[in-house]
Scaffold this motif. Structure first.
Motif, PDB file in Angstrom:
ATOM      1  N   ALA A 146       0.831  -1.208   0.000  1.00 52.32           N
ATOM      2  CA  ALA A 146       0.000   0.000   0.000  1.00 52.32           C
ATOM      3  C   ALA A 146       0.866   1.259   0.000  1.00 52.32           C
ATOM      4  O   ALA A 146       0.596   2.214  -0.734  1.00 52.32           O
ATOM      5  CB  ALA A 146      -0.923  -0.008   1.222  1.00 52.32           C
ATOM      6  N   GLN A 147       1.919   1.245   0.823  1.00 46.44           N
ATOM      7  CA  GLN A 147       2.825   2.396   0.867  1.00 46.44           C
ATOM      8  C   GLN A 147       3.509   2.593  -0.470  1.00 46.44           C
ATOM      9  O   GLN A 147       3.663   3.703  -0.966  1.00 46.44           O
ATOM     10  CB  GLN A 147       3.883   2.151   1.954  1.00 46.44           C
ATOM     11  CG  GLN A 147       4.993   3.177   2.006  1.00 46.44           C
ATOM     12  CD  GLN A 147       4.817   4.174   3.120  1.00 46.44           C
ATOM     13  OE1 GLN A 147       3.850   4.107   3.867  1.00 46.44           O
ATOM     14  NE2 GLN A 147       5.736   5.103   3.212  1.00 46.44           N
ATOM     15  N   ALA A 148       3.940   1.492  -1.075  1.00 51.70           N
ATOM     16  CA  ALA A 148       4.613   1.572  -2.366  1.00 51.70           C
ATOM     17  C   ALA A 148       3.678   2.086  -3.456  1.00 51.70           C
ATOM     18  O   ALA A 148       4.109   2.787  -4.377  1.00 51.70           O
ATOM     19  CB  ALA A 148       5.155   0.196  -2.748  1.00 51.70           C
ATOM     20  N   ALA A 149       2.387   1.762  -3.353  1.00 52.82           N
ATOM     21  CA  ALA A 149       1.417   2.221  -4.356  1.00 52.82           C
ATOM     22  C   ALA A 149       1.349   3.743  -4.409  1.00 52.82           C
ATOM     23  O   ALA A 149       1.119   4.324  -5.474  1.00 52.82           O
ATOM     24  CB  ALA A 149       0.036   1.644  -4.046  1.00 52.82           C
ATOM     25  N   LEU A 150       1.562   4.373  -3.267  1.00 53.54           N
ATOM     26  CA  LEU A 150       1.507   5.843  -3.205  1.00 53.54           C
ATOM     27  C   LEU A 150       2.766   6.490  -3.760  1.00 53.54           C
ATOM     28  O   LEU A 150       2.753   7.673  -4.107  1.00 53.54           O
ATOM     29  CB  LEU A 150       1.291   6.286  -1.752  1.00 53.54           C
ATOM     30  CG  LEU A 150      -0.002   5.812  -1.085  1.00 53.54           C
ATOM     31  CD1 LEU A 150      -0.035   6.218   0.378  1.00 53.54           C
ATOM     32  CD2 LEU A 150      -1.219   6.362  -1.828  1.00 53.54           C
ATOM     33  N   LEU A 185       5.953  -4.896  -6.499  1.00 52.46           N
ATOM     34  CA  LEU A 185       4.918  -4.090  -5.847  1.00 52.46           C
ATOM     35  C   LEU A 185       5.417  -3.438  -4.559  1.00 52.46           C
ATOM     36  O   LEU A 185       4.828  -2.460  -4.097  1.00 52.46           O
ATOM     37  CB  LEU A 185       3.708  -4.975  -5.501  1.00 52.46           C
ATOM     38  CG  LEU A 185       3.016  -5.695  -6.653  1.00 52.46           C
ATOM     39  CD1 LEU A 185       1.876  -6.548  -6.107  1.00 52.46           C
ATOM     40  CD2 LEU A 185       2.495  -4.709  -7.682  1.00 52.46           C
ATOM     41  N   VAL A 186       6.496  -3.963  -4.002  1.00 49.32           N
ATOM     42  CA  VAL A 186       6.986  -3.497  -2.700  1.00 49.32           C
ATOM     43  C   VAL A 186       8.131  -2.496  -2.832  1.00 49.32           C
ATOM     44  O   VAL A 186       8.219  -1.535  -2.059  1.00 49.32           O
ATOM     45  CB  VAL A 186       7.447  -4.710  -1.845  1.00 49.32           C
ATOM     46  CG1 VAL A 186       8.165  -4.246  -0.584  1.00 49.32           C
ATOM     47  CG2 VAL A 186       6.255  -5.577  -1.479  1.00 49.32           C
ATOM     48  N   HIS A 235      13.916   0.688   0.682  1.00 49.34           N
ATOM     49  CA  HIS A 235      14.918  -0.371   0.581  1.00 49.34           C
ATOM     50  C   HIS A 235      14.832  -1.366   1.736  1.00 49.34           C
ATOM     51  O   HIS A 235      14.846  -2.580   1.524  1.00 49.34           O
ATOM     52  CB  HIS A 235      16.311   0.266   0.533  1.00 49.34           C
ATOM     53  CG  HIS A 235      17.425  -0.733   0.448  1.00 49.34           C
ATOM     54  ND1 HIS A 235      17.624  -1.539  -0.655  1.00 49.34           N
ATOM     55  CD2 HIS A 235      18.394  -1.071   1.347  1.00 49.34           C
ATOM     56  CE1 HIS A 235      18.666  -2.322  -0.449  1.00 49.34           C
ATOM     57  NE2 HIS A 235      19.154  -2.065   0.760  1.00 49.34           N
ATOM     58  N   VAL A 236      14.777  -0.865   2.959  1.00 50.15           N
ATOM     59  CA  VAL A 236      14.770  -1.748   4.121  1.00 50.15           C
ATOM     60  C   VAL A 236      13.510  -2.614   4.131  1.00 50.15           C
ATOM     61  O   VAL A 236      13.562  -3.828   4.363  1.00 50.15           O
ATOM     62  CB  VAL A 236      14.880  -0.953   5.435  1.00 50.15           C
ATOM     63  CG1 VAL A 236      14.735  -1.873   6.645  1.00 50.15           C
ATOM     64  CG2 VAL A 236      16.217  -0.217   5.500  1.00 50.15           C
ATOM     65  N   THR A 237      12.372  -1.987   3.857  1.00 51.98           N
ATOM     66  CA  THR A 237      11.120  -2.746   3.788  1.00 51.98           C
ATOM     67  C   THR A 237      11.208  -3.826   2.722  1.00 51.98           C
ATOM     68  O   THR A 237      10.783  -4.968   2.936  1.00 51.98           O
ATOM     69  CB  THR A 237       9.946  -1.807   3.477  1.00 51.98           C
ATOM     70  OG1 THR A 237       9.851  -0.821   4.493  1.00 51.98           O
ATOM     71  CG2 THR A 237       8.634  -2.587   3.408  1.00 51.98           C
TER      72      THR A 237
END
Length: 213
Positions: free
Chosen positions: A94-98, A137-138, A143-145
């Motif tokens: 979800a964070q990456a989508a933004l 998607l991520v 990077h860490v995530t």
């Protein structure tokens, strides 16, 4: 242009890993190091490095004076790995989508196309392609995530293969992946988080039934 140099250890790792994930080396199989080294034309050093990495990936277990054995799949391990994915991955996607831009969208589309192509092959490497799609998607999220999610993806790969064995599962997975990608490209963080969570939960529910049987 960058040149990627793959060491003998890397190449050996990929070959043995693929054999495990495709079922050519089933759970419980003893790894005959002399035979593999002779077959691949490598010395014991790169082979041992590769086997050590595969143990870290959760695919092998090592025993004193016995060597390496392909690990058995278990409902308990699947539950632990997928529960951790459930805590981390939906929010990360979800964070990456933004944050994702056109180039990220294109990479994700390419990854999904590659996955769908492999799913259509009798002995396709859909497990590796599945990880590549989920990671596409991520990665825009950080990077860490990405590192943390990829570690869980690696640990879950053997279970992804098991999950996709029953007839029709690949078609369901493709529908779910497409819905996730469409929401992700639209930047709909709330919807994509829900869809990823449902995707992981459904996979885990199926696995528990399969492994219990």
């Amino acid at each position: 242009m960058s040149i990627v140099v793959r060491t003998l250890s890397d190449q050996t790792y990929e070959i043995v890993r693929r054999r495990i994930l495709t079922g050519d080396m089933p759970p419980g199989t003893a790894v005959r190091q002399d035979t593999i080294a002779a077959e691949l034309g490598v010395s014991k050093i790169p082979l041992r490095e590769a086997l050590s990495r595969l143990e870290q990936d959760g695919l092998l277990s090592s025993y004193p004076n016995k060597g390496y054995v392909v690990r058995q799949a278990s409902s308990e391990e699947a539950g632990e790995v997928f529960a951790l994915r459930l805590k981390l991955e939906p929010g990360a996607v979800a964070q990456a989508a933004l944050r994702a831009g056109p180039d990220d969208h294109a990479r994700a589309e390419t990854a999904l196309a590659a996955l769908e192509a492999e799913l259509g092959k009798p002995h396709g490497d859909h497990v590796t392609c599945n990880r590549a799609f989920h990671m596409a998607l991520v990665r825009p999220g950080g990077h860490v995530t990405g590192q943390l999610v990829e570690r869980l993806q690696i640990l879950s790969e053997r279970y992804v293969r098991i999950h996709l064995e029953p007839l029709g599962r690949d078609e369901r997975a493709s529908r779910e992946h497409r819905a996730i990608l469409d929401a992700w490209k639209a930047g709909d963080a709330a919807r994509v988080e829900t869809l990823v969570a449902e995707h992981i939960e459904a996979t885990l529910a199926d696995l528990r039934q399969q492994l219990a049987a």
